[in-house]
Design a protein around this motif. Structure first.
Motif, mmCIF file in Angstrom:
data_model
loop_
_atom_site.group_PDB
_atom_site.id
_atom_site.type_symbol
_atom_site.label_atom_id
_atom_site.label_comp_id
_atom_site.label_asym_id
_atom_site.label_seq_id
_atom_site.Cartn_x
_atom_site.Cartn_y
_atom_site.Cartn_z
ATOM 1 N N LEU A 135 1.870 3.440 -1.451
ATOM 2 C CA LEU A 135 2.441 4.779 -1.600
ATOM 3 C C LEU A 135 1.357 5.848 -1.468
ATOM 4 O O LEU A 135 1.552 6.878 -0.815
ATOM 5 C CB LEU A 135 3.153 4.908 -2.953
ATOM 6 C CG LEU A 135 3.666 6.311 -3.316
ATOM 7 C CD1 LEU A 135 4.681 6.796 -2.289
ATOM 8 C CD2 LEU A 135 4.285 6.304 -4.709
ATOM 9 N N LYS B 113 1.288 8.729 1.509
ATOM 10 C CA LYS B 113 1.364 10.131 1.100
ATOM 11 C C LYS B 113 0.179 10.934 1.610
ATOM 12 O O LYS B 113 0.290 12.133 1.887
ATOM 13 C CB LYS B 113 1.454 10.241 -0.430
ATOM 14 C CG LYS B 113 2.873 10.091 -0.967
ATOM 15 C CD LYS B 113 2.978 10.626 -2.370
ATOM 16 C CE LYS B 113 4.436 10.738 -2.809
ATOM 17 N NZ LYS B 113 4.574 11.362 -4.143
ATOM 18 N N ILE C 294 7.486 7.693 3.443
ATOM 19 C CA ILE C 294 7.200 8.029 2.046
ATOM 20 C C ILE C 294 8.334 7.578 1.144
ATOM 21 O O ILE C 294 8.115 6.995 0.069
ATOM 22 C CB ILE C 294 6.943 9.538 1.903
ATOM 23 C CG1 ILE C 294 5.674 9.927 2.666
ATOM 24 C CG2 ILE C 294 6.812 9.927 0.436
ATOM 25 C CD1 ILE C 294 5.419 11.415 2.731
ATOM 26 N N ALA D 289 8.218 3.831 0.612
ATOM 27 C CA ALA D 289 7.150 3.443 -0.317
ATOM 28 C C ALA D 289 7.515 3.817 -1.745
ATOM 29 O O ALA D 289 7.257 3.046 -2.687
ATOM 30 C CB ALA D 289 5.837 4.094 0.094
ATOM 31 N N GLU D 290 8.111 4.987 -1.936
ATOM 32 C CA GLU D 290 8.521 5.410 -3.275
ATOM 33 C C GLU D 290 9.616 4.498 -3.825
ATOM 34 O O GLU D 290 9.614 4.152 -5.010
ATOM 35 C CB GLU D 290 9.013 6.854 -3.237
ATOM 36 C CG GLU D 290 7.904 7.872 -3.062
ATOM 37 C CD GLU D 290 8.415 9.296 -2.970
ATOM 38 O OE1 GLU D 290 7.659 10.228 -3.304
ATOM 39 O OE2 GLU D 290 9.581 9.489 -2.560
ATOM 40 N N VAL E 151 8.090 1.242 -5.134
ATOM 41 C CA VAL E 151 7.467 1.426 -6.442
ATOM 42 C C VAL E 151 8.531 1.511 -7.526
ATOM 43 O O VAL E 151 8.430 0.864 -8.579
ATOM 44 C CB VAL E 151 6.588 2.690 -6.465
ATOM 45 C CG1 VAL E 151 6.106 2.983 -7.885
ATOM 46 C CG2 VAL E 151 5.381 2.517 -5.544
ATOM 47 N N THR F 148 3.469 8.578 -10.233
ATOM 48 C CA THR F 148 3.838 9.531 -9.186
ATOM 49 C C THR F 148 4.472 10.805 -9.730
ATOM 50 O O THR F 148 4.844 11.687 -8.963
ATOM 51 C CB THR F 148 4.830 8.879 -8.197
ATOM 52 O OG1 THR F 148 6.068 8.600 -8.882
ATOM 53 C CG2 THR F 148 4.265 7.593 -7.636
#
Length: 574
Positions: A172, A176, A186, A189-190, A193, A268
């Motif tokens: 992530l 980013k 993005i 990846a978020e 997580v 994050t």
């Protein structure tokens, strides 16, 4: 001045692949401008909220405000405090990061946050590591606390879920900071997580310790719940959160206790609560209170079973000094809960004092390892404590058929072929044609399986995460080629670097160039940061008005940066 190569040469081989060499020429003029703006802005915004040690530490650890520091310069200052610094690429495996810390080495991410993410980035960067962590090393009590945290952290047992989260958060941070990443990249990846964080997995030792690290070293406050200052590096390096955290209505302040272990965090997003410690002494007390319950200190069956549940490589430490490193697959206990036999599955290493025993690496013990734990009948001491002559009197000698009856009911019968001793203690017996059975006659080792190497010891005194000799049995792959330091910069942005360079030259020479200032004023394609530096140098009213217009028409982040910068300049001018 101590070079990075000198520092690297002093570190064990398994840490060296994680060290990067700082290429100072790779930093762009805009990178230096980002550093300068943020460091001046942080110093101003933290003037009343940071612990006083922070400002003392900036000066004493080689952290200048005008340009990105060289690692060698930081090293020169840290050496006076008994510490060193190395450059690394972004996120490290947690155990690796902790081992650096345990060795009094500050790992400093060599990249700097992008122009687009000046307020906050989830990736470690040189602002966070050097301007956040380094200053508090001037406080001896805090430096000792940080080192002790590293000692415990490098021995904490992690599980597979911990490593999956580490890889996801690292990915992530990469996407980013990569200017070519799409919103879909993005979002993907978020989502990964978030998926991992939402899984119902019991937290490991390493995860619990990471929470304590987050709520103290990274996001800690010191003082009282209604009267505190900031010491956490994550807060000290974030212009946005160092301010928003002061709102007691939005961010709950809690007294630091071990209850912080029950509070997960999201790397994050801003934190909804923070913990307040009273002092460095209080920090150390909370850390030690948790530490004494860790498997590396308590040992025994409960530690072995916890490590088995984690499913990762651990080091089992017998009281003889022998170390067994592998994934525990079975723990046999007696009716009162004492561990009497263990098995590992897959590559296993035997070691002593963190050095692999010759011939007993993961190639030889590729399928696993098994051995009893406990004392023998009719022998008053641990088998490790007997001399060779005493063993002979008990009919235990090399090249003879030996039968060992353990108090647990386990029996080992075979031809003893070798005894390995260290520091006048027996640590390993090897048998051929060996049969091992439990109290009910179940076979634990069959002669057809080959040589039976028997660990010597009547107790497991420690179970720690990772292998004993990590040079011979490495735990982590070489760092990813997707380095967080590599930022893709557009040709348009690169074309603006000349303006940053010219402004820096003017500022350092304390000169003025009205023609350059007019050119910057009339070019609407230039970064707002170029215009800010031009205004700082010239105090042009027209540039100030232009910056105010840019702020009102920009995103929240840019508006906060510009307005904060103008406020600082106005305040420092008076």
């Amino acid at each position: 001045m101590i070079s990075q190569q000198d520092v690297i040469a002093q570190l064990p081989a398994h840490l060296q692949p994680f060290i990067a060499i700082q290429d100072y020429s790779a930093y762009s003029p805009r990178d230096h401008a980002v550093w300068r703006f943020l460091l001046h802005q942080l110093r101003y915004s933290l003037r009343d909220s940071a612990h006083p040690t922070y400002f003392e530490g900036l000066a004493k650890t080689g952290i200048g405000l005008e340009a990105i520091p060289r690692i060698e310069e930081i090293n020169l200052c840290l050496n006076k405090l008994g510490w060193q610094a190395v450059a690394v690429d972004g996120f490290l495996p947690p155990a690796v990061f902790m081992e650096f810390q345990a060795r009094k080495v500050l790992a400093i991410a060599l990249n700097i946050r992008s122009f687009e993410h000046m307020l906050y980035t989830p990736a470690p960067d040189i602002i966070h590591e050097s301007a956040g962590h380094a200053p508090f090393l001037v406080d001896i009590d805090y430096a000792e606390f940080l080192q002790r945290f590293g000692e415990l952290g490098m021995r904490a047992i992690a599980n597979d879920h911990d490593m999956a989260i580490y890889e996801a958060v690292r990915q992530l941070s990469i996407v980013k900071e990569d200017g070519n990443s799409s919103q879909a990249d993005i979002a993907t990846a978020e989502a990964e997580v978030e998926r991992l964080q939402n899984m119902k997995v019991a937290p490991s030792e390493a995860n619990l310790l990471a929470r304590l690290h987050w709520w103290t070293v990274e996001y800690g406050l010191v003082g009282e719940r209604d009267d505190y200052t900031i010491y956490g590096a994550g807060l000290l390096s974030s212009l946005s959160e160092s301010q928003s955290c002061l709102d007691d209505h939005e961010v709950d302040k809690r007294a630091l206790t071990l209850h912080a272990l029950n509070t997960a965090y999201d790397i994050t997003a801003p934190q909804p609560q923070l913990f307040v410690t009273q002092s460095c002494r209080h920090l150390s007390q909370v850390l030690e209170e948790y530490g004494r319950h860790m498997c590396c200190f308590r040992g025994g069956a409960s530690a072995l079973e916890e490590a088995m549940s984690a499913g990762t490589v651990v080091t089992i430490h017998y009281n003889s000094g022998l170390q067994i490193a592998g994934k525990i697959s079975r723990v046999i206990t007696d009716p009162v809960g004492n561990a009497i036999y263990i098995n590992t599955d897959g590559p296993t290493q035997l070691a002593y004092e963190n050095t692999e025993l010759p011939g007993h690496g993961i190639e030889y013990h590729a399928q696993g390892f098994g051995s009893p734990i406990g004392r023998l009948r009719a022998m008053e001491r641990c088998l490790s404590d007997y001399t060779v002559d005493e063993l002979k009197r008990h009919h235990i000698e090399i090249d003879t058929k030996v039968t060992l009856h353990f108090l647990s009911g386990i029996t080992v019968q075979g031809t003893l072929t070798s005894i390995i001793r260290r520091r006048q203690r027996n640590i390993l017996f090897s048998f051929t044609e060996c049969t091992v059975t439990d109290v009910d006659g179940n076979v634990l080792f069959d002669p057809s399986w080959g040589t039976f190497d028997m660990a010597i010891g009547d107790a497991v005194v420690s179970v720690a995460g990772g292998s004993a000799d990590q040079t011979a049995y490495p735990m982590y792959k070489a760092p990813s080629y997707n380095v967080t330091a590599a930022q893709n910069v557009s040709d348009e942005a690169r074309a603006q670097y000349e303006f940053y360079t010219r402004l820096r030259t003017l500022r350092e020479a304390q000169n003025d160039d009205p023609q350059l200032i007019d050119q910057i004023l009339n070019d609407d394609t230039l970064d707002w940061l170029i215009k800010f530096e031009a205004y700082e140098l010239s105090q042009s009213h027209a540039l100030k008005q232009q910056l105010e217009r840019i702020a009102s028409n920009s995103t929240d982040d840019i508006r906060v940066l510009i307005q904060g910068g103008l406020q600082r300049l106005a305040a420092t001018a008076n």
